[in-house]
Design a protein around this motif. Structure first.
Motif, PDB file in Angstrom:
ATOM      1  N   ARG A  28       0.507  -1.214   0.042  1.00 23.60           N
ATOM      2  CA  ARG A  28      -0.351   0.458   0.142  1.00 23.60           C
ATOM      3  C   ARG A  28       0.991   1.211  -0.137  1.00 23.60           C
ATOM      4  O   ARG A  28       1.505   1.753   0.993  1.00 23.60           O
ATOM      5  N   LEU A  29       1.270   2.305  -1.202  1.00 22.32           N
ATOM      6  CA  LEU A  29       2.484   2.546  -1.792  1.00 22.32           C
ATOM      7  C   LEU A  29       1.125   4.196  -0.577  1.00 22.32           C
ATOM      8  O   LEU A  29       2.727   4.953  -0.198  1.00 22.32           O
ATOM      9  N   PHE A  30       0.423   4.591  -0.869  1.00 19.80           N
ATOM     10  CA  PHE A  30       0.020   5.616  -0.268  1.00 19.80           C
ATOM     11  C   PHE A  30      -0.142   5.048   1.584  1.00 19.80           C
ATOM     12  O   PHE A  30      -0.941   6.073   1.878  1.00 19.80           O
ATOM     13  N   ALA A  31       0.298   4.432   1.784  1.00 23.46           N
ATOM     14  CA  ALA A  31      -0.502   4.078   3.347  1.00 23.46           C
ATOM     15  C   ALA A  31      -0.163   4.920   4.268  1.00 23.46           C
ATOM     16  O   ALA A  31      -0.848   6.005   5.017  1.00 23.46           O
ATOM     17  N   GLY A  32       1.291   5.927   4.570  1.00 26.75           N
ATOM     18  CA  GLY A  32       1.855   6.679   5.149  1.00 26.75           C
ATOM     19  C   GLY A  32       1.990   8.301   4.563  1.00 26.75           C
ATOM     20  O   GLY A  32       2.099   9.173   5.533  1.00 26.75           O
ATOM     21  N   HIS A  33       1.383   8.106   3.268  1.00 25.11           N
ATOM     22  CA  HIS A  33       1.274   9.696   2.724  1.00 25.11           C
ATOM     23  C   HIS A  33       0.148   9.447   1.603  1.00 25.11           C
ATOM     24  O   HIS A  33       0.192   9.701   0.821  1.00 25.11           O
ATOM     25  N   PRO A  34      -1.497   9.762   1.643  1.00 21.20           N
ATOM     26  CA  PRO A  34      -2.459   9.161   1.795  1.00 21.20           C
ATOM     27  C   PRO A  34      -1.996  10.247   0.325  1.00 21.20           C
ATOM     28  O   PRO A  34      -2.068  10.945  -0.472  1.00 21.20           O
ATOM     29  N   ALA A  35      -3.284   8.987  -0.943  1.00 19.07           N
ATOM     30  CA  ALA A  35      -3.397   9.757  -2.436  1.00 19.07           C
ATOM     31  C   ALA A  35      -4.554  10.692  -2.336  1.00 19.07           C
ATOM     32  O   ALA A  35      -4.301  11.392  -3.474  1.00 19.07           O
ATOM     33  N   GLY A  36      -5.238  10.873  -1.490  1.00 20.74           N
ATOM     34  CA  GLY A  36      -5.895  11.756  -1.826  1.00 20.74           C
ATOM     35  C   GLY A  36      -5.708  13.138  -1.107  1.00 20.74           C
ATOM     36  O   GLY A  36      -5.786  14.124  -1.890  1.00 20.74           O
ATOM     37  N   GLU A  37      -4.550  13.419  -0.536  1.00 23.91           N
ATOM     38  CA  GLU A  37      -4.254  14.285  -0.101  1.00 23.91           C
ATOM     39  C   GLU A  37      -2.903  14.634  -1.503  1.00 23.91           C
ATOM     40  O   GLU A  37      -2.758  15.740  -2.167  1.00 23.91           O
ATOM     41  N   ALA A 100       5.191   3.397   2.853  1.00 22.11           N
ATOM     42  CA  ALA A 100       4.323   2.510   2.481  1.00 22.11           C
ATOM     43  C   ALA A 100       4.258   0.859   3.503  1.00 22.11           C
ATOM     44  O   ALA A 100       4.862   0.984   4.034  1.00 22.11           O
ATOM     45  N   ARG A 101       3.393   0.205   3.864  1.00 24.17           N
ATOM     46  CA  ARG A 101       3.211  -1.298   4.315  1.00 24.17           C
ATOM     47  C   ARG A 101       2.886  -2.167   2.898  1.00 24.17           C
ATOM     48  O   ARG A 101       2.369  -2.365   2.009  1.00 24.17           O
ATOM     49  N   PRO A 102       4.309  -3.369   2.974  1.00 24.11           N
ATOM     50  CA  PRO A 102       4.112  -4.305   2.605  1.00 24.11           C
ATOM     51  C   PRO A 102       2.320  -4.746   2.612  1.00 24.11           C
ATOM     52  O   PRO A 102       1.562  -4.999   3.587  1.00 24.11           O
ATOM     53  N   THR A 103       2.587  -5.285   1.293  1.00 27.40           N
ATOM     54  CA  THR A 103       1.193  -5.985   1.201  1.00 27.40           C
ATOM     55  C   THR A 103       1.186  -7.641   1.864  1.00 27.40           C
ATOM     56  O   THR A 103       2.416  -8.279   1.716  1.00 27.40           O
TER      57      THR A 103
END
Length: 241
Positions: A28-37, A100-103
């Motif tokens: 989850r690439l944008f787990a810590g840097h949200p895609a919405g932002e 990012a969080r690994p799947t």
């Protein structure tokens, strides 16, 4: 809904080349840097470049930065500002890598496939250097032979099969012995156009429904990559040839 172990074995047994999407199947690439932002920041950047009139009110509220980038590129295909927007987005993707969080189970699945001799590549709509940076953080760079991502020609982003075809060529791979692992309808479409079997990863029912609507087989959609690893270990998969 998730595929059975037996259907996964049949899908995996011939596979010698694995083409991974980045955001979704690997992490989850944008787990810590949200895609919405990032999407909101991209809208501000679009406005600053004088292209804000290209976006409808609904588009300005979108949480998908790739969709925004593609929309502007479609309306201004020859403009230098699109290149500037793409580079800005690449910077945001790189900034997202540390958070990012690994799947779940992606890392052991990658290592297992490498151990049985399969050759892996990344084929993503993110920038290739973002994929490289992420794999380095996980100690997985040595498991991948090629990385193909977004180019300045945004029309070549998936669902266009460009990245997949480049990977197949680089690996010398027979498409019928390859497998694309993705989590979006565009991944499914790109695999179909490249002649590559598709395995869908769906972390929730909404993702699963979208993949099935895009034509993914119910026998090739999973919500848990550990199921794929179990099937791989019992499929008799051999070395790349």
């Amino acid at each position: 809904m998730t595929a059975s172990t037996e259907s996964l074995r049949k899908l995996i047994a011939p596979v010698r080349y694995v083409l991974w999407d980045l955001d979704g199947p690997l992490c989850r690439l944008f787990a810590g840097h949200p895609a919405g932002e990032i999407a909101r920041g991209l809208v501000r950047k679009i406005d600053a470049l004088g292209l804000g009139g290209s976006l409808t009110p609904a588009e300005r509220e979108r949480r998908d930065p790739h969709a925004l980038l593609l929309r502007v590129a479609a309306l201004h295909p020859d403009g230098d500002p699109v290149g500037e927007l793409e580079e800005w987005l690449t910077g945001q993707e790189l900034a997202a890598v540390p958070g990012a969080r690994p799947t779940p189970y992606a890392d052991p699945l990658i290592r297992t496939w490498a151990a049985v001799g399969a050759v892996s590549a990344v084929t993503t709509n993110n920038a290739a250097r973002v994929a490289a940076a992420y794999l380095e953080t996980r100690g997985l760079a040595g498991c991948f032979s090629a990385l193909y991502g977004r180019t300045r020609d945004l029309a070549l982003m998936k669902p266009h099969p460009h990245a997949l075809l480049r990977a197949l060529t680089a690996l010398g791979a027979d498409p019928s012995r390859a497998l694309m692992i993705g989590d979006s309808p565009s991944d499914c479409a790109a695999a179909r156009r490249a002649g590559v079997p598709f395995l869908g990863y769906a972390r929730n029912e909404e993702k699963a429904a979208a993949l099935l609507a895009a034509g993914a087989s119910p026998a090739a959609v999973v919500d848990d990559l550990s199921l794929v690893r179990t099937a791989l270990l019992t499929s008799g998969a051999g070395r790349a040839s």
